[in-house]
Design a protein around this motif. Sequence first.
Motif, PDB file in Angstrom:
ATOM      1  N   TYR A 267       0.841  -1.204   0.000  1.00 27.09           N
ATOM      2  CA  TYR A 267       0.000   0.000   0.000  1.00 27.09           C
ATOM      3  C   TYR A 267       0.870   1.246   0.000  1.00 27.09           C
ATOM      4  N   LEU A 268       1.889   1.270   0.842  1.00 29.20           N
ATOM      5  CA  LEU A 268       2.765   2.442   0.923  1.00 29.20           C
ATOM      6  C   LEU A 268       3.646   2.569  -0.312  1.00 29.20           C
ATOM      7  N   ALA A 269       4.157   1.453  -0.801  1.00 25.80           N
ATOM      8  CA  ALA A 269       5.038   1.487  -1.976  1.00 25.80           C
ATOM      9  C   ALA A 269       4.327   2.108  -3.173  1.00 25.80           C
ATOM     10  N   ALA A 270       3.035   1.847  -3.295  1.00 23.15           N
ATOM     11  CA  ALA A 270       2.271   2.415  -4.403  1.00 23.15           C
ATOM     12  C   ALA A 270       2.131   3.922  -4.280  1.00 23.15           C
ATOM     13  N   ARG A 271       2.476   4.453  -3.128  1.00 18.90           N
ATOM     14  CA  ARG A 271       2.366   5.889  -2.872  1.00 18.90           C
ATOM     15  C   ARG A 271       3.722   6.556  -2.659  1.00 18.90           C
ATOM     16  N   TYR A 303      -4.314  -1.676  17.459  1.00 26.10           N
ATOM     17  CA  TYR A 303      -3.952  -0.272  17.230  1.00 26.10           C
ATOM     18  C   TYR A 303      -2.453  -0.239  16.973  1.00 26.10           C
ATOM     19  N   ARG A 304      -2.019   0.401  15.892  1.00 22.17           N
ATOM     20  CA  ARG A 304      -0.649   0.235  15.432  1.00 22.17           C
ATOM     21  C   ARG A 304       0.028   1.567  15.121  1.00 22.17           C
ATOM     22  N   VAL A 305       1.358   1.553  15.212  1.00 23.56           N
ATOM     23  CA  VAL A 305       2.197   2.697  14.861  1.00 23.56           C
ATOM     24  C   VAL A 305       3.106   2.262  13.720  1.00 23.56           C
ATOM     25  N   ALA A 306       3.108   3.016  12.643  1.00 23.04           N
ATOM     26  CA  ALA A 306       3.943   2.700  11.481  1.00 23.04           C
ATOM     27  C   ALA A 306       4.844   3.880  11.150  1.00 23.04           C
ATOM     28  N   GLN A 307       5.983   3.575  10.550  1.00 23.57           N
ATOM     29  CA  GLN A 307       6.879   4.612  10.033  1.00 23.57           C
ATOM     30  C   GLN A 307       7.255   4.256   8.604  1.00 23.57           C
ATOM     31  N   ALA A 308       7.188   5.245   7.732  1.00 15.44           N
ATOM     32  CA  ALA A 308       7.538   5.049   6.329  1.00 15.44           C
ATOM     33  C   ALA A 308       8.514   6.139   5.905  1.00 15.44           C
ATOM     34  N   GLU A 309       9.333   5.821   4.939  1.00 17.33           N
ATOM     35  CA  GLU A 309      10.311   6.780   4.418  1.00 17.33           C
ATOM     36  C   GLU A 309       9.976   7.130   2.977  1.00 17.33           C
ATOM     37  N   VAL A 310      10.123   8.405   2.635  1.00 16.87           N
ATOM     38  CA  VAL A 310       9.881   8.853   1.265  1.00 16.87           C
ATOM     39  C   VAL A 310      11.036   8.363   0.395  1.00 16.87           C
ATOM     40  N   VAL A 311      10.718   7.569  -0.608  1.00 15.89           N
ATOM     41  CA  VAL A 311      11.763   7.004  -1.467  1.00 15.89           C
ATOM     42  C   VAL A 311      11.720   7.547  -2.879  1.00 15.89           C
ATOM     43  N   SER A 312      10.589   8.114  -3.263  1.00 17.12           N
ATOM     44  CA  SER A 312      10.490   8.633  -4.629  1.00 17.12           C
ATOM     45  C   SER A 312       9.522   9.784  -4.661  1.00 17.12           C
TER      46      SER A 312
END
Length: 344
Positions: A267-271, A303-312
């Motif tokens: 889901y995140l990779a598509a964004r 209930y969850r905590v996520a972290q994502a990094e901007v790659v593109s």
Amino acid sequence: MREKPSRTAQHVALFRALESARGQPRLFTDPYAAASLPPSHRLVVAAARLPAAGPRLARRVERLIDRRWPGGPRASAVARTRLIDDLVTDALAAGARQLVLLGAGYDSRAYRLLAVRAGADPAAAGRGREAVDVYEVDHPATQARKRRLVERRVPAAARGHVRFVAADLLRVGAADVLLAAGLRPDAPAVVVWEGVTNYLDAASVDATLTGLAGALAPGSRVVFTYVDRRALDGTGTFSGVDEWAGTVRAAGEPFTFGLVPDELPGYLAARGLALTLDRSTRDAADRYLTPLGRGGEPAAPFYRVAQAEVVSRPAAAAATAETAVAAAPTRERATEAVPSAGQG
């Protein structure tokens, strides 16, 4: 998203205030949380701070909350607060010089985290600490009350690094209002989106994450919370969901959106984002509470905590961001250019 201050944001502030009233060791100290509470709640917190009976009273209040809502919103809130504190501190240590509090509610990280506030202190700047620009984005109703609290509790010299940005994120794009307020798309940032996605819809979450990935510099981090969708549609086996969901529904702020952890990386990779952390608040409680002998406090696995990094950054978004760099208002203008504006 609402025309009155968020009740769920006040609930979370109460949980933070009770944690802060504990003697050491505790997960964090939030000296501002109690100020956002109604008088009856402030009285409870004040009693919990009394040196004699206070600790016992605080524990009784916490046990009462945990019995009423066995899904674990209290321990989930304090565990997620500490986890996100650590993630923000790590991002700033890695070079981020911008902090975005998206749907800030009564978040006080701008004033209580040393890594954030030290840069606003001229003496600290002289010791080599770089300033951190903070953008607090929230609905006008909640933010108006927050600003009054900040002006009463935080000296002017200690809040000059914060820009308040009013926005209803169901109607306008977060990236657009941030760029208009002066966010630098060529400099790394860390975004905290805490206690918000579960009150939105799929289109709003999609638009916000896609917009952030397009506006932020590669390497920027986005920290957000979400509810496991299986707890909302009944396909998962989680205890305490009904009580928790019923409480927020009664407050007029029902759970409306969730994600499935196994599907989150794609889901995140598509964004344009890469998942770097995904942890339940039960896992966070095991990490932070269990070593303090508090492993029995209920916290939610859903209930969850996520972290994502901007790659593109899509080409069109990159062009928009570069234009924003040239057109961005000065710091003085940015604070006034966007009208002043929850977390649960």
